[in-house]
Design a protein around this motif. Structure first.
Motif, PDB file in Angstrom:
ATOM      1  N   PRO A 351       8.475  -7.403  26.222  1.00  0.00           N
ATOM      2  CA  PRO A 351       9.346  -8.142  25.257  1.00  0.00           C
ATOM      3  C   PRO A 351       8.823  -9.435  25.271  1.00  0.00           C
ATOM      4  CG  PRO A 351      10.919  -7.651  26.822  1.00  0.00           C
ATOM      5  CD  PRO A 351       9.612  -6.937  27.184  1.00  0.00           C
ATOM      6  N   LEU A 353       9.451 -13.894  23.660  1.00  0.00           N
ATOM      7  CA  LEU A 353      10.024 -14.779  22.794  1.00  0.00           C
ATOM      8  C   LEU A 353       9.408 -14.625  21.353  1.00  0.00           C
ATOM      9  CD1 LEU A 353      10.449 -17.998  24.964  1.00  0.00           C
ATOM     10  CD2 LEU A 353      12.196 -16.683  24.129  1.00  0.00           C
ATOM     11  N   CYS A 354      10.546 -14.875  20.388  1.00  0.00           N
ATOM     12  CA  CYS A 354       9.885 -14.516  18.721  1.00  0.00           C
ATOM     13  C   CYS A 354       8.857 -15.753  18.839  1.00  0.00           C
ATOM     14  CB  CYS A 354      11.018 -14.737  18.036  1.00  0.00           C
ATOM     15  SG  CYS A 354      12.291 -13.556  18.187  1.00  0.00           S
ATOM     16  N   CYS A 357      10.165 -19.618  17.822  1.00  0.00           N
ATOM     17  CA  CYS A 357      11.369 -19.809  18.598  1.00  0.00           C
ATOM     18  C   CYS A 357      11.512 -21.036  19.140  1.00  0.00           C
ATOM     19  CB  CYS A 357      11.573 -18.568  19.737  1.00  0.00           C
ATOM     20  SG  CYS A 357      12.857 -19.108  20.817  1.00  0.00           S
ATOM     21  N   CYS A 384      18.111 -14.821  25.881  1.00  0.00           N
ATOM     22  CA  CYS A 384      16.660 -14.941  25.249  1.00  0.00           C
ATOM     23  C   CYS A 384      15.871 -15.729  26.079  1.00  0.00           C
ATOM     24  CB  CYS A 384      16.635 -15.294  23.914  1.00  0.00           C
ATOM     25  SG  CYS A 384      17.244 -13.881  22.642  1.00  0.00           S
ATOM     26  N   MET A 459      20.466 -13.116  22.250  1.00  0.00           N
ATOM     27  CA  MET A 459      19.707 -11.828  22.849  1.00  0.00           C
ATOM     28  C   MET A 459      20.630 -10.636  22.353  1.00  0.00           C
ATOM     29  SD  MET A 459      17.402 -10.375  24.425  1.00  0.00           S
ATOM     30  CE  MET A 459      16.452 -11.185  25.656  1.00  0.00           C
ATOM     31  N   CYS A 521      18.477 -20.612  16.285  1.00  0.00           N
ATOM     32  CA  CYS A 521      17.689 -19.419  16.385  1.00  0.00           C
ATOM     33  C   CYS A 521      17.101 -19.092  15.322  1.00  0.00           C
ATOM     34  CB  CYS A 521      18.661 -18.223  17.029  1.00  0.00           C
ATOM     35  SG  CYS A 521      18.061 -16.684  16.754  1.00  0.00           S
ATOM     36  N   GLU A 523      16.002 -16.142  14.162  1.00  0.00           N
ATOM     37  CA  GLU A 523      16.653 -14.944  13.647  1.00  0.00           C
ATOM     38  C   GLU A 523      17.790 -15.145  12.846  1.00  0.00           C
ATOM     39  OE1 GLU A 523      15.953 -11.521  14.007  1.00  0.00           O
ATOM     40  OE2 GLU A 523      13.812 -11.952  14.219  1.00  0.00           O
TER      41      GLU A 523
ATOM     42  N   ARG B  44      12.717  -7.822  21.535  1.00  0.00           N
ATOM     43  CA  ARG B  44      12.062  -8.777  21.214  1.00  0.00           C
ATOM     44  C   ARG B  44      10.395  -8.517  21.245  1.00  0.00           C
ATOM     45  NH1 ARG B  44      15.667  -9.942  19.069  1.00  0.00           N
ATOM     46  NH2 ARG B  44      17.591 -11.222  19.750  1.00  0.00           N
TER      47      ARG B  44
END
Lengths: 536, 196
Positions: A351, A353-354, A357, A384, A459, A521, A523, B44
């Protein structure tokens, strides 16, 4: 079609709503978050209003649930397994005081550590507190057991633990609801002899709890959650929780005639276990979690009373991680089938971090400041921003438990580490970071705390955080952070030079400083844009 | 009847929308469903998967045993290969060929295709392009579902009804677009079946 398709977590929520709870208390944590979220989304449609906002942490949640029970109402408190460590003081002692209105604590364990730092088994806590534990194996059973747990709690006047694991919490199946029970009327209990746990009361209450154990075991003997699937084989299986599902899957696929004793209600039903042992030569103990009862059944010297016990401790089953049909089949001596291998070209996809972000921009700034120091340790926390430990940032170097970034940085600073830097999120700071900051201020420990304030608990999917923005600043000032060393930055690319400047100054300062990095955030922001009504 | 499906993709690609449609269609058809999904950290941008099981008799395990999946439905080609040990010898892969590259060591596309072609009659779908033709790149998941529909054991009409129900709140136009995308996928499957 009266069946609704629900996640296991949601089945608990529906069960609790239908059981007439007056409130749910929780702090978000995978895989338990969806229990409370479902109640928040659906309680509005109920005839009787109920309380469902997020709590600051699991301890405050548990105590509030206990208070609601004291007032005579039913309450549900939910957390992930490590959350029970935070609430353990309240949990253990609530078994000594006992309850008034039904109190159910739903704890979601995470074997295989899909989203956690360990795979501790909450059944150990249940045994430790000497309270009944229910551990259903299907979504429908979760619904039924939740309702049953409230009745049980009120009949034995103890909190009841409902233990589940990730696999069931995050798996959907059809669930049928039953008639709604009304909430309890207010009926606050005046019973200082139970609730004032001074030693003379505590001793009496503890003896009562010990005396109660025989009755609890008798209830387990007749529980719908403990039952025998008959079979004539000389090998039997003791299947705990959802390990039952893996065992039954194998039993069905290979047409095995094994007796299987399903365990979903503790303390153990001793008579049923004895009966299984008497009818078999070999017993496979399949537990979804630690080998808690396997260890007990083997005995300290491993004498096993002439029976062959197989399980996680002799290597028949893997010592760690979730069980599945494949591992259970192997333990039962069934040959492993040939399967197609994963091709050699396969690579991991961890995974990250977007894209876009704010934590990315924070870490970019922090890395360039820390790069100038000989010692560049950054203590961090759970959220996150923990993903900053991975490439390309590799910006943080610890993540242990909620709030530990500040206190570990403090301890290292006390030991002489300069600079001592902590990175913590807004929600984690209010969960368990504030008290550590107070310690640092009282001790004048030179450290810099960076609060990554993204206005949410990201998260776990964007739940409201207990404090952010100006409230966070007020908390820091109130704890005693000097105004000149409480700084705010905006983690955006365009602010990089400025942010490096602020971080450099505060990290260089020989005292307690706090830098709050404020950016919503992405999102959560996108969700608000899509659905403005849902996020007032 | 029992169908074991592994849905695969990258966190954020929306495989749970595909799962939601199949779940609903199966439930409408009077079948039993268990569908395990991944929440939390891996969402993510990491590899995500969902085990979806449909049956006309009791299903015990939420997870699919190795070597027993009838179908791997993947919205990303590399991710289709990650779960190969679950595929039965007669099982099929239906995958999008649109790669999602968020790591440095992503293998060459030719190698991925080579591995896909080693499996039993793989169905390879240029989902993004077909979705654009259906009206919006956002319908690519419904193109993928269409391409895999005949392998799910559920009647396509039931799936279309489920799509209609799930997207109804977003308006008739969105429903029509997603149905169109679904049918585009179905047609591609038929075409590939005829060719091979």
């Amino acid at each position: 079609m009266n069946k609704q398709l629900l996640l296991g977590a949601e089945a608990i929520a529906l069960g609790a709503l239908d059981a007439g709870i007056s409130g749910v208390y929780a702090y978000p944590g995978t895989p338990s978050t969806e229990i409370t979220e479902y109640i928040q989304k659906n309680s509005g449609r109920r005839e009787q209003p109920l309380r469902s906002a997020w709590s600051a942490n699991e301890k405050t949640a548990y105590e509030a649930a206990l208070g609601m029970s004291y007032a005579g109402k039913r309450s549900l408190v939910c957390m992930k397994h490590v959350g029970l460590n935070v609430a353990a003081d309240a949990f253990i002692n609530s078994a000594i005081t006992g309850v008034n209105g039904g109190l159910v604590v739903a704890v979601a364990d995470d074997p295989s550590m899909h989203s956690s730092q360990n795979e501790q088994d909450s059944r150990v806590y249940g045994k430790f507190a000497m309270v009944p534990v229910v551990e259903p194996a299907s979504q429908q059973e979760l619904y039924d057991a939740t309702r049953y747990a409230f009745d049980l709690s009120e009949s034995v006047l103890l909190p009841v633990m409902l233990r589940l694991t990730t696999r069931l919490a995050h798996s959907r199946a059809g669930v049928e609801g039953k008639a709604v029970r009304l909430q309890n009327p207010l009926n606050a209990l005046y019973a200082p002899e139970r609730f004032v746990l001074m030693p003379h009361n505590a001793r009496r209450q503890y003896n009562n709890l010990i005396a109660m154990q025989e009755r609890l075991e008798e209830l387990s003997e007749h529980s719908i959650l403990n039952r025998l699937i008959p079979g004539t084989g000389r090998t039997g299986v003791l299947a705990f929780g959802i390990a039952f599902n893996s065992v039954m899957e194998v039993r069905q696929a290979f047409c095995l005639d094994l007796p299987v004793l399903k365990i979903g209600h503790y303390p153990l039903p001793g008579k049923q276990i004895k009966a299984l042992f008497n009818s078999c030569d070999t017993i496979l103990v399949a537990e979804e979690g630690y080998p808690v009862y396997e260890e007990l059944l083997r005995g300290y010297f491993g004498l096993q009373n002439g029976k062959c016990i197989k399980g996680r401790l002799d290597g028949s089953l893997p010592r760690a991680g979730e069980l599945n049909a494949d591992t259970v089949a192997l333990a039962l001596g069934l040959a492993k089938k040939e399967v197609i291998a994963v091709p050699g070209i396969m690579v991991n996809r961890p995974p990250e971090l977007c894209k876009g972000c704010g934590h990315r921009d924070l870490y970019e700034a922090l890395n360039s400041v820390m790069g100038l120091h000989d010692q560049h340790h950054v203590f961090s926390d759970i959220g996150c921003y923990t993903l900053g430990a991975l490439a390309p940032y590799n910006a943080i170097h610890t993540c242990v438990d909620m709030g530990a970034s500040i206190t570990m940085a403090k301890g290292a600073a006390d030991g002489g580490l300069r600079p001592a830097v902590a990175v913590i999120g807004d929600s984690t700071f209010t969960h368990s970071g504030m008290t550590g900051l107070l310690d640092a201020i009282n001790d004048r420990s030179p450290l810099t705390v960076i609060i990554a304030d993204n206005d949410t608990t990201a998260m776990t999917g964007g739940q409201n955080s207990s404090a952010n923005g100006s409230k966070l600043q007020a908390i820091c000032l109130g704890l005693g952070v000097e105004k000149a060393h409480l700084r705010t930055i905006i983690p955006l690319k365009s602010h990089l030079a400025e942010n490096i400047g602020v971080l450099s100054e505060e990290i260089a300062w020989d005292g307690v400083s706090v830098v709050i990095a404020v950016r919503e955030c992405i999102e959560t922001a996108a969700r608000k844009k899509r659905n403005p009504a849902a996020n007032p | 009847m029992q169908t074991n499906i592994i849905l695969a993709g990258v966190g954020g690609q929306g495989i749970l929308t595909i799962a939601a449609v199949i779940d609903l269609a199966a439930l409408q058809s009077g079948l039993i469903v268990r569908q395990a999904e991944v929440h939390g950290m891996s969402q993510r941008g990491g590899a995500v998967q969902s085990h979806l099981r449909i049956s006309d008799r009791e299903i015990y395990s939420d997870l699919i045993a190795e070597g027993t999946a009838n179908l791997i439905l993947s919205v990303e080609p590399l991710e289709a290969l990650r779960y190969l040990p679950f595929l039965s010898t007669t099982g099929r892969i239906v995958t999008s060929t649109d790669s999602f590259i968020n790591m440095e060591n992503y293998p060459a596309m030719e190698e991925i295709l080579l591995e896909l072609h080693r499996t039993n009659l793989p169905v390879l779908v240029n989902a993004a392009e077909l979705a654009r033709k259906a009206g919006s790149p956002r319908t690519s998941n419904m193109v993928m579902l269409g391409a895999a529909a005949s392998l799910t054991g559920i009647a396509p009409e039931e799936i279309e009804t489920a799509i209609e129900k799930l997207f109804r709140a977003k308006g008739a136009e969105i429903v029509a677009m997603n149905i169109r995308a679904f049918r585009t996928g179905e047609a591609l499957f038929q075409h590939q079946a005829t060719v091979s």
